[in-house]
Scaffold this motif. Structure first.
Motif, PDB file in Angstrom:
ATOM      1  N   ARG A  62       1.095  -5.054   9.059  1.00 50.77           N
ATOM      2  CA  ARG A  62       1.017  -5.095   7.665  1.00 50.77           C
ATOM      3  C   ARG A  62      -0.142  -3.913   7.205  1.00 50.77           C
ATOM      4  NH1 ARG A  62       3.442  -6.362   2.839  1.00 50.77           N
ATOM      5  NH2 ARG A  62       1.925  -6.765   1.335  1.00 50.77           N
ATOM      6  N   ALA A  63      -1.184  -3.943   8.077  1.00 51.10           N
ATOM      7  CA  ALA A  63      -2.222  -2.797   7.820  1.00 51.10           C
ATOM      8  C   ALA A  63      -1.570  -1.397   8.276  1.00 51.10           C
ATOM      9  CB  ALA A  63      -3.477  -3.087   8.654  1.00 51.10           C
ATOM     10  N   MET A  64      -0.751  -1.279   8.858  1.00 46.47           N
ATOM     11  CA  MET A  64      -0.170   0.036   9.216  1.00 46.47           C
ATOM     12  C   MET A  64       0.741   0.293   7.965  1.00 46.47           C
ATOM     13  SD  MET A  64       0.692  -0.160  13.335  1.00 46.47           S
ATOM     14  CE  MET A  64       2.045   0.687  13.311  1.00 46.47           C
ATOM     15  N   MET A  65       1.279  -0.457   7.259  1.00 50.81           N
ATOM     16  CA  MET A  65       1.926  -0.184   6.121  1.00 50.81           C
ATOM     17  C   MET A  65       1.018   0.365   5.127  1.00 50.81           C
ATOM     18  SD  MET A  65       4.978  -3.292   6.022  1.00 50.81           S
ATOM     19  CE  MET A  65       5.503  -2.711   4.263  1.00 50.81           C
ATOM     20  N   VAL A  66      -0.007  -0.585   4.931  1.00 48.48           N
ATOM     21  CA  VAL A  66      -0.935   0.008   3.657  1.00 48.48           C
ATOM     22  C   VAL A  66      -1.528   1.258   4.044  1.00 48.48           C
ATOM     23  CG1 VAL A  66      -3.239  -0.419   2.790  1.00 48.48           C
ATOM     24  CG2 VAL A  66      -1.547  -2.507   3.192  1.00 48.48           C
ATOM     25  N   GLY A  67      -1.732   1.623   5.491  1.00 51.37           N
ATOM     26  CA  GLY A  67      -2.307   2.978   5.902  1.00 51.37           C
ATOM     27  C   GLY A  67      -1.255   4.188   5.808  1.00 51.37           C
ATOM     28  N   LYS A  68      -0.023   3.868   5.805  1.00 54.04           N
ATOM     29  CA  LYS A  68       1.192   4.802   5.407  1.00 54.04           C
ATOM     30  C   LYS A  68       0.987   5.283   4.056  1.00 54.04           C
ATOM     31  CE  LYS A  68       4.512   3.846   9.044  1.00 54.04           C
ATOM     32  NZ  LYS A  68       5.869   3.454   9.192  1.00 54.04           N
ATOM     33  N   LEU A  69       0.694   4.356   2.990  1.00 58.84           N
ATOM     34  CA  LEU A  69       0.707   4.642   1.645  1.00 58.84           C
ATOM     35  C   LEU A  69      -0.297   5.804   1.643  1.00 58.84           C
ATOM     36  CD1 LEU A  69       1.051   1.427  -0.322  1.00 58.84           C
ATOM     37  CD2 LEU A  69       2.408   3.362  -0.276  1.00 58.84           C
ATOM     38  N   GLU A  70      -1.594   5.466   2.198  1.00 61.34           N
ATOM     39  CA  GLU A  70      -2.809   6.462   2.186  1.00 61.34           C
ATOM     40  C   GLU A  70      -2.134   7.851   2.709  1.00 61.34           C
ATOM     41  OE1 GLU A  70      -5.366   6.192   0.422  1.00 61.34           O
ATOM     42  OE2 GLU A  70      -4.805   4.220  -0.054  1.00 61.34           O
ATOM     43  N   ILE A  71      -1.509   7.862   3.844  1.00 62.10           N
ATOM     44  CA  ILE A  71      -1.339   9.067   4.511  1.00 62.10           C
ATOM     45  C   ILE A  71      -0.188   9.952   3.850  1.00 62.10           C
ATOM     46  CG2 ILE A  71      -0.183  10.000   6.377  1.00 62.10           C
ATOM     47  CD1 ILE A  71      -1.355   7.661   8.157  1.00 62.10           C
ATOM     48  N   TYR A  72       0.788   9.129   3.132  1.00 62.27           N
ATOM     49  CA  TYR A  72       1.749   9.908   2.531  1.00 62.27           C
ATOM     50  C   TYR A  72       1.061  10.258   1.158  1.00 62.27           C
ATOM     51  CZ  TYR A  72       5.542   9.272   5.790  1.00 62.27           C
ATOM     52  OH  TYR A  72       6.362   9.223   6.991  1.00 62.27           O
ATOM     53  N   GLY A  73       0.278   9.253   0.544  1.00 66.40           N
ATOM     54  CA  GLY A  73      -0.629   9.901  -0.803  1.00 66.40           C
ATOM     55  C   GLY A  73      -1.311  11.181  -0.642  1.00 66.40           C
ATOM     56  N   ALA A  74      -2.028  11.298   0.630  1.00 66.56           N
ATOM     57  CA  ALA A  74      -2.727  12.293   1.040  1.00 66.56           C
ATOM     58  C   ALA A  74      -1.967  13.680   1.290  1.00 66.56           C
ATOM     59  CB  ALA A  74      -3.554  12.170   2.181  1.00 66.56           C
ATOM     60  N   MET A  75      -0.830  13.510   1.409  1.00 69.05           N
ATOM     61  CA  MET A  75       0.138  14.424   1.425  1.00 69.05           C
ATOM     62  C   MET A  75       0.734  14.985   0.092  1.00 69.05           C
ATOM     63  SD  MET A  75       2.911  13.770   4.705  1.00 69.05           S
ATOM     64  CE  MET A  75       2.513  12.385   5.783  1.00 69.05           C
ATOM     65  N   GLY A  76       0.426  14.132  -0.956  1.00 64.22           N
ATOM     66  CA  GLY A  76       0.698  14.551  -2.233  1.00 64.22           C
ATOM     67  C   GLY A  76       2.083  13.974  -2.750  1.00 64.22           C
ATOM     68  N   LEU A  77       2.368  12.861  -2.103  1.00 65.18           N
ATOM     69  CA  LEU A  77       3.500  12.072  -2.083  1.00 65.18           C
ATOM     70  C   LEU A  77       2.993  10.914  -2.777  1.00 65.18           C
ATOM     71  CD1 LEU A  77       5.439  12.778   1.046  1.00 65.18           C
ATOM     72  CD2 LEU A  77       5.718  13.859  -1.229  1.00 65.18           C
ATOM     73  N   GLN A  78       2.550  10.830  -4.187  1.00 61.98           N
ATOM     74  CA  GLN A  78       1.911   9.704  -4.793  1.00 61.98           C
ATOM     75  C   GLN A  78       2.913   8.507  -5.006  1.00 61.98           C
ATOM     76  OE1 GLN A  78      -1.513   9.553  -4.917  1.00 61.98           O
ATOM     77  NE2 GLN A  78      -1.611  11.491  -3.957  1.00 61.98           N
ATOM     78  N   ASP A  79       4.064   9.105  -5.047  1.00 59.06           N
ATOM     79  CA  ASP A  79       5.042   7.805  -5.496  1.00 59.06           C
ATOM     80  C   ASP A  79       5.636   7.298  -4.206  1.00 59.06           C
ATOM     81  OD1 ASP A  79       6.445  10.163  -4.521  1.00 59.06           O
ATOM     82  OD2 ASP A  79       7.989  10.388  -6.248  1.00 59.06           O
ATOM     83  N   ALA A  80       4.966   7.465  -3.015  1.00 56.54           N
ATOM     84  CA  ALA A  80       5.621   6.803  -1.676  1.00 56.54           C
ATOM     85  C   ALA A  80       5.701   5.209  -2.019  1.00 56.54           C
ATOM     86  CB  ALA A  80       4.875   7.248  -0.428  1.00 56.54           C
ATOM     87  N   ARG A  81       6.946   4.777  -1.406  1.00 55.53           N
ATOM     88  CA  ARG A  81       7.200   3.138  -1.202  1.00 55.53           C
ATOM     89  C   ARG A  81       7.336   3.012   0.304  1.00 55.53           C
ATOM     90  NH1 ARG A  81       9.439   6.501  -4.570  1.00 55.53           N
ATOM     91  NH2 ARG A  81      11.671   6.257  -3.785  1.00 55.53           N
ATOM     92  N   SER A 118       3.883  -0.132  -2.709  1.00 56.76           N
ATOM     93  CA  SER A 118       3.680   1.094  -3.545  1.00 56.76           C
ATOM     94  C   SER A 118       2.289   1.269  -3.730  1.00 56.76           C
ATOM     95  CB  SER A 118       4.584   1.232  -4.710  1.00 56.76           C
ATOM     96  OG  SER A 118       4.100   0.411  -5.640  1.00 56.76           O
ATOM     97  N   ARG A 119       1.903   2.318  -4.142  1.00 50.85           N
ATOM     98  CA  ARG A 119       0.465   2.574  -4.510  1.00 50.85           C
ATOM     99  C   ARG A 119      -0.037   1.626  -5.819  1.00 50.85           C
ATOM    100  NH1 ARG A 119      -2.377   6.488  -1.808  1.00 50.85           N
ATOM    101  NH2 ARG A 119      -3.748   6.804  -3.423  1.00 50.85           N
ATOM    102  N   SER A 120       0.900   1.398  -6.363  1.00 54.38           N
ATOM    103  CA  SER A 120       0.727   0.400  -7.502  1.00 54.38           C
ATOM    104  C   SER A 120       0.664  -1.156  -7.069  1.00 54.38           C
ATOM    105  CB  SER A 120       1.715   0.486  -8.819  1.00 54.38           C
ATOM    106  OG  SER A 120       2.769   0.008  -8.112  1.00 54.38           O
ATOM    107  N   THR A 121       1.009  -1.384  -5.899  1.00 56.62           N
ATOM    108  CA  THR A 121       1.055  -2.635  -5.542  1.00 56.62           C
ATOM    109  C   THR A 121      -0.060  -3.099  -4.245  1.00 56.62           C
ATOM    110  OG1 THR A 121       2.984  -2.468  -4.073  1.00 56.62           O
ATOM    111  CG2 THR A 121       3.362  -3.346  -6.252  1.00 56.62           C
ATOM    112  N   ALA A 122      -0.496  -1.907  -3.541  1.00 57.23           N
ATOM    113  CA  ALA A 122      -1.213  -2.081  -2.482  1.00 57.23           C
ATOM    114  C   ALA A 122      -2.353  -2.707  -2.760  1.00 57.23           C
ATOM    115  CB  ALA A 122      -1.501  -0.697  -1.972  1.00 57.23           C
ATOM    116  N   PRO A 123      -3.003  -3.378  -1.808  1.00 57.43           N
ATOM    117  CA  PRO A 123      -4.397  -3.751  -2.075  1.00 57.43           C
ATOM    118  C   PRO A 123      -5.558  -2.981  -2.097  1.00 57.43           C
ATOM    119  CG  PRO A 123      -3.654  -4.332   0.038  1.00 57.43           C
ATOM    120  CD  PRO A 123      -2.764  -3.667  -0.763  1.00 57.43           C
TER     121      PRO A 123
END
Length: 127
Positions: A62-81, A118-123
């Motif tokens: 589960r922590a890896m899923m939250v981490g993916k949101l941060e990584i993909y967001g840092a790539m400029g993909l703010q709408d990652a799910r 998604s970035r809107s539901t992530a803790p």
């Protein structure tokens, strides 16, 4: 935000979805003593399968899923799910990341939001 300014700049400059797929298996081997990392790549999507992972724990997955949101967001993909498709130490852990417009093959968003992020539901972590 989970990444520092320097980390975010590094990811934005050097990391793309294609490079993430290419270099993630090396990072995996560096951080875990077992397991194989496989990717299925599509337009606006990566599906990742972790197999033979002795250190598996549902909380780490589960922590890896939250981490993916941060990584993909840092790539400029703010709408990652991110979707957890399977979390099983014997059969493997499978998750998909989608970005951009919602795709026809994208899983439905569960109403309980326990299996998708998604970035809107992530803790959020307050500092």
């Amino acid at each position: 935000e989970q990444l520092t300014g320097l980390q975010r700049a590094f990811f934005a400059l050097l990391l793309t979805p294609e490079r993430y797929v290419k270099h993630s298996p090396k990072a995996w081997r560096h951080n875990f003593g077992s397991g194989d990392l496989e990717f299925d790549v599509g337009e606006g999507r990566h599906t990742t399968t972790y197999r033979n992972w002795r250190e598996y724990h549902p909380l780490i997955a589960r922590a890896m899923m939250v981490g993916k949101l941060e990584i993909y967001g840092a790539m400029g993909l703010q709408d990652a799910r991110v979707y957890a498709l399977q979390s099983d130490p014997e059969k493997g852990c499978i998750s998909s990341v989608y970005w951009g417009e919602r795709q026809d093959d994208e899983p439905p968003i569960p109403t309980d939001k326990l299996r998708s992020l998604s970035r809107s539901t992530a803790p959020r972590v307050e500092r």
